[in-house]
Design a protein around this motif. Structure first.
Motif, mmCIF file in Angstrom:
data_model
loop_
_atom_site.group_PDB
_atom_site.id
_atom_site.type_symbol
_atom_site.label_atom_id
_atom_site.label_comp_id
_atom_site.label_asym_id
_atom_site.label_seq_id
_atom_site.Cartn_x
_atom_site.Cartn_y
_atom_site.Cartn_z
ATOM 1 N N MET A 32 45.297 -42.637 34.531
ATOM 2 C CA MET A 32 44.244 -42.451 35.172
ATOM 3 C C MET A 32 43.566 -41.193 34.825
ATOM 4 S SD MET A 32 43.807 -41.765 39.418
ATOM 5 C CE MET A 32 42.226 -42.129 40.039
ATOM 6 N N LEU A 33 42.347 -41.262 34.563
ATOM 7 C CA LEU A 33 41.464 -39.714 34.094
ATOM 8 C C LEU A 33 41.067 -39.022 35.235
ATOM 9 C CD1 LEU A 33 39.454 -41.736 31.306
ATOM 10 C CD2 LEU A 33 41.586 -40.489 31.279
ATOM 11 N N ASP A 34 40.795 -37.838 34.916
ATOM 12 C CA ASP A 34 40.593 -36.687 35.972
ATOM 13 C C ASP A 34 39.129 -36.485 35.457
ATOM 14 O OD1 ASP A 34 40.393 -35.153 38.179
ATOM 15 O OD2 ASP A 34 42.513 -34.480 37.820
ATOM 16 N N LYS A 35 38.448 -35.600 36.378
ATOM 17 C CA LYS A 35 37.023 -35.081 36.095
ATOM 18 C C LYS A 35 37.230 -33.851 35.509
ATOM 19 C CE LYS A 35 32.731 -34.222 38.712
ATOM 20 N NZ LYS A 35 32.218 -34.010 39.790
ATOM 21 N N LEU A 36 36.376 -33.623 34.437
ATOM 22 C CA LEU A 36 36.147 -32.280 33.979
ATOM 23 C C LEU A 36 35.077 -31.445 34.535
ATOM 24 C CD1 LEU A 36 36.788 -30.931 30.884
ATOM 25 C CD2 LEU A 36 34.716 -31.878 30.296
ATOM 26 N N ILE A 37 35.373 -30.172 34.797
ATOM 27 C CA ILE A 37 34.706 -29.402 35.933
ATOM 28 C C ILE A 37 34.260 -27.970 34.997
ATOM 29 C CG2 ILE A 37 34.645 -28.222 38.072
ATOM 30 C CD1 ILE A 37 37.096 -30.079 38.797
ATOM 31 N N GLN A 38 33.300 -27.871 35.281
ATOM 32 C CA GLN A 38 32.675 -26.489 34.654
ATOM 33 C C GLN A 38 32.554 -25.576 35.614
ATOM 34 O OE1 GLN A 38 28.880 -26.286 32.803
ATOM 35 N NE2 GLN A 38 29.243 -24.297 31.879
ATOM 36 N N ILE A 39 33.046 -24.136 35.280
ATOM 37 C CA ILE A 39 33.183 -22.944 36.083
ATOM 38 C C ILE A 39 32.136 -22.184 35.910
ATOM 39 C CG2 ILE A 39 34.579 -21.030 36.860
ATOM 40 C CD1 ILE A 39 37.133 -22.447 36.103
ATOM 41 N N LYS A 40 31.002 -22.221 36.990
ATOM 42 C CA LYS A 40 29.799 -21.741 36.540
ATOM 43 C C LYS A 40 29.607 -20.281 36.632
ATOM 44 C CE LYS A 40 27.392 -25.633 36.463
ATOM 45 N NZ LYS A 40 26.440 -26.173 35.396
ATOM 46 N N PHE A 48 36.897 -15.760 37.129
ATOM 47 C CA PHE A 48 38.246 -15.396 35.975
ATOM 48 C C PHE A 48 38.107 -14.086 35.393
ATOM 49 C CE2 PHE A 48 40.361 -16.118 32.232
ATOM 50 C CZ PHE A 48 41.769 -16.670 32.791
ATOM 51 N N TRP A 49 36.861 -13.453 35.213
ATOM 52 C CA TRP A 49 36.974 -12.299 34.533
ATOM 53 C C TRP A 49 35.926 -11.173 35.320
ATOM 54 C CZ3 TRP A 49 35.469 -16.163 30.617
ATOM 55 C CH2 TRP A 49 36.421 -16.329 29.701
ATOM 56 N N LYS A 50 36.650 -10.705 36.198
ATOM 57 C CA LYS A 50 35.805 -10.023 37.137
ATOM 58 C C LYS A 50 35.119 -8.811 36.618
ATOM 59 C CE LYS A 50 38.035 -11.781 40.793
ATOM 60 N NZ LYS A 50 37.203 -12.988 41.047
ATOM 61 N N ASP A 51 35.493 -8.314 35.337
ATOM 62 C CA ASP A 51 34.771 -6.974 34.835
ATOM 63 C C ASP A 51 34.823 -7.293 33.269
ATOM 64 O OD1 ASP A 51 33.652 -4.114 35.178
ATOM 65 O OD2 ASP A 51 35.170 -4.014 33.565
ATOM 66 N N GLU A 52 33.545 -7.174 32.556
ATOM 67 C CA GLU A 52 33.357 -7.239 31.248
ATOM 68 C C GLU A 52 34.519 -6.421 30.377
ATOM 69 O OE1 GLU A 52 29.605 -6.708 29.557
ATOM 70 O OE2 GLU A 52 28.737 -8.065 31.103
ATOM 71 N N VAL A 72 26.364 -16.612 20.929
ATOM 72 C CA VAL A 72 27.321 -17.637 21.221
ATOM 73 C C VAL A 72 27.347 -17.528 23.010
ATOM 74 C CG1 VAL A 72 29.727 -18.170 21.113
ATOM 75 C CG2 VAL A 72 28.563 -17.176 19.345
ATOM 76 N N GLU A 73 27.353 -18.618 23.544
ATOM 77 C CA GLU A 73 27.557 -18.973 24.962
ATOM 78 C C GLU A 73 29.066 -19.269 25.164
ATOM 79 O OE1 GLU A 73 22.988 -20.281 26.415
ATOM 80 O OE2 GLU A 73 24.520 -21.815 26.261
ATOM 81 N N ILE A 74 29.575 -18.770 26.197
ATOM 82 C CA ILE A 74 30.996 -19.067 26.655
ATOM 83 C C ILE A 74 30.880 -19.655 28.010
ATOM 84 C CG2 ILE A 74 31.491 -16.553 27.565
ATOM 85 C CD1 ILE A 74 34.240 -17.196 26.620
ATOM 86 N N GLU A 75 31.509 -20.738 28.024
ATOM 87 C CA GLU A 75 31.677 -21.560 29.062
ATOM 88 C C GLU A 75 33.577 -21.556 29.707
ATOM 89 O OE1 GLU A 75 28.159 -24.637 28.265
ATOM 90 O OE2 GLU A 75 30.355 -25.352 27.837
ATOM 91 N N LEU A 76 33.456 -21.823 30.871
ATOM 92 C CA LEU A 76 34.827 -22.108 31.448
ATOM 93 C C LEU A 76 34.881 -23.495 31.897
ATOM 94 C CD1 LEU A 76 36.034 -18.797 33.051
ATOM 95 C CD2 LEU A 76 36.687 -19.858 30.885
ATOM 96 N N ARG A 83 44.431 -25.005 34.793
ATOM 97 C CA ARG A 83 43.740 -23.479 34.450
ATOM 98 C C ARG A 83 42.725 -23.752 33.686
ATOM 99 N NH1 ARG A 83 48.821 -20.471 31.436
ATOM 100 N NH2 ARG A 83 47.054 -20.171 30.387
ATOM 101 N N PRO A 84 41.427 -22.771 33.629
ATOM 102 C CA PRO A 84 40.400 -22.902 33.016
ATOM 103 C C PRO A 84 40.632 -22.401 31.455
ATOM 104 C CG PRO A 84 40.415 -21.347 34.830
ATOM 105 C CD PRO A 84 41.826 -21.665 34.653
#
Length: 160
Positions: A1-9, A14-18, A129-133, A140-141
């Protein structure tokens, strides 16, 4: 069974401070290697918060030939402040590669980075470059780097 790919907007989940979270994470060898693979250049870490006058470049690195690489990151959309920073840091460190990592590239900043690639000599290479999670189900992301602007070597060779 496959699961859903979820983007963390919201990257700040995940990273509170740069400076305290994202930059140290990115400077770890395995994460720089993932960025290097995406950009197709070698990236060897030198230092974080590298001084340029009264300012600090997020990451100073070099390729295998010793050419300097400036990496400036922001967990938000592009802005004029960071556009100025990448130029300041590039000149202050005599960088060959300038990498600006962002959450989202605004169109006017994408155009500005394209313009820099078209109007600088063949010794400078600008990347935007754009970064996505992403995660799958409860995993885990995982980061994903997407190149928005890359140097156009052909245009630079024609100009030279």
């Amino acid at each position: 069974m496959l699961d859903k790919l979820i983007q963390i907007k919201d990257l700040r989940q995940f990273w509170k401070d740069e400076a305290r979270d994202f930059t140290p994470w990115l400077s770890e060898e395995e994460n720089l290697m993932q960025l290097a693979d995406t950009l197709n250049i070698d990236i060897n870490f030198i230092e974080r918060e590298s001084s340029v006058g009264g300012f600090n470049a997020d990451i100073l690195a070099e390729d295998n030939e010793g050419n300097k690489i400036i990496i400036e990151n922001q967990l938000e959309d592009t802005d004029h402040d960071h556009l100025g920073k990448i130029i300041t840091y590039a000149s202050g460190k005599d960088a060959k590669y300038i990498v600006w990592i962002v959450k989202k590239a605004r169109d006017e900043h994408r155009q500005a980075v394209e313009w820099l690639n078209q109007h600088t000599d063949n010794g400078l290479f600008f990347f935007l470059v754009e970064i996505e999670l992403w995660k799958i189900g409860n995993s885990r992301p995982a980061p994903r780097f997407n190149i928005v602007v890359r140097p156009n070597d052909w245009v630079k060779e024609e100009k030279a």
